[in-house]
Design an enzyme around this catalytic site. Sequence first.
Site, mmCIF file in Angstrom:
data_model
loop_
_atom_site.group_PDB
_atom_site.id
_atom_site.type_symbol
_atom_site.label_atom_id
_atom_site.label_comp_id
_atom_site.label_asym_id
_atom_site.label_seq_id
_atom_site.Cartn_x
_atom_site.Cartn_y
_atom_site.Cartn_z
ATOM 1 C CG ASP A 104 -3.628 -2.024 3.488
ATOM 2 O OD1 ASP A 104 -2.390 -2.197 3.803
ATOM 3 O OD2 ASP A 104 -4.300 -1.358 2.782
ATOM 4 C CG ASP B 43 -2.785 4.380 2.803
ATOM 5 O OD1 ASP B 43 -3.911 5.216 3.053
ATOM 6 O OD2 ASP B 43 -2.131 4.668 1.727
HETATM 7 P P1 B16 Z 1 6.166 4.712 3.713
HETATM 8 P P2 B16 Z 1 -0.600 0.113 3.310
HETATM 9 C C1 B16 Z 1 1.206 1.848 1.877
HETATM 10 O O1 B16 Z 1 0.591 1.714 2.934
HETATM 11 C C2 B16 Z 1 0.643 3.020 1.221
HETATM 12 O O2 B16 Z 1 -0.692 2.609 0.602
HETATM 13 C C3 B16 Z 1 1.522 3.637 0.117
HETATM 14 O O3 B16 Z 1 1.019 4.735 -0.574
HETATM 15 C C4 B16 Z 1 2.772 3.791 0.692
HETATM 16 O O4 B16 Z 1 3.691 4.217 -0.454
HETATM 17 C C5 B16 Z 1 3.507 2.697 1.366
HETATM 18 O O5 B16 Z 1 2.479 2.288 2.183
HETATM 19 C C6 B16 Z 1 4.611 3.031 1.976
HETATM 20 O O6 B16 Z 1 4.945 3.963 2.941
HETATM 21 O O7 B16 Z 1 6.679 5.394 2.740
HETATM 22 O O8 B16 Z 1 5.323 5.474 4.691
HETATM 23 O O9 B16 Z 1 7.015 3.497 4.056
HETATM 24 O O10 B16 Z 1 -1.530 0.434 2.265
HETATM 25 O O11 B16 Z 1 0.391 -0.969 2.870
HETATM 26 O O12 B16 Z 1 -0.936 0.211 4.644
HETATM 27 MG MG MG Z 2 -3.613 -0.019 1.522
#
Ligand code: B16
Ligand code: MG
Length: 221
Positions: free
Chosen positions: A13, A15
């Site tokens: 993953d 984030d």
């Molecule tokens: P975006 P991951 C996620 O990343 C984030 O944890 C989450 O907070 C965010 O809303 C989501 O990506 C979508 O991100 O707005 O940039 O498309 O943990 O799956 O790497």
């Molecule tokens: Mg994550």
Amino acid sequence: MKISRKLEAFIFDLDGVITDTAEFHYLSWKRLADEEGIPFSRKDNEQLRGVSRRRSLELLLKGKELPEKKMQEMMDRKNGYYRELIKTITPDNLLPGVEEILEYLKEKGIKMAIASASKNARPVIKNLGIEDMFDTIADGYSVQKTKPAPDLFLHAAKEMGVEPPACAVVEDAESGIEAALAAGMLAIGIGPEERVGKAHYRYDQVADIELEKILEVSEKV
Ligand code: B16
Ligand code: MG
């Protein structure tokens, strides 16, 4: 292709595992919330971990319904703020232990992928300077159904040509652990018991992952 638990690939993953973009997501949602007069705290932000942009906005609105056009405009505005912030990302933003783990796995000939819900995963990975490490990058554009559906991880495995049981997933979100288990993969959780306790292995941070032990156990099954 043989099916076994002998690990042939690791899926990360982004984030909360590779880097802490949660802070940038928070600052962007907070700016939007302040502009709209909606209360939003760091604690509220914890709920948005691993969750799609649209679902994040729904959680921020706490059940309040708005016209689709307004929702779209708010998501775009938040994304604009986020895109500005991620421009500041450098290799210094890699979480502790990440570089070592990626290098170790690469040396062992184990395949690696990123599987992130984010539609901004690619620029983040590029700014971190690690894009060459991965065989596949699965992001918010790759599949329709987001975590806890197994689709994103299954997509990453397919792209790498590895069967799901031979993949390990490293995740910090509850929905991500559920997705990994639903995909029939080995789940490694990063974070507190109440969040990632369902994983096969759990560690407080990436630097604590007992990689040798996990690979050794996988060799024996
Ligand atoms: P975006 P991951 C996620 O990343 C984030 O944890 C989450 O907070 C965010 O809303 C989501 O990506 C979508 O991100 O707005 O940039 O498309 O943990 O799956 O790497
Ligand atoms: Mg994550």
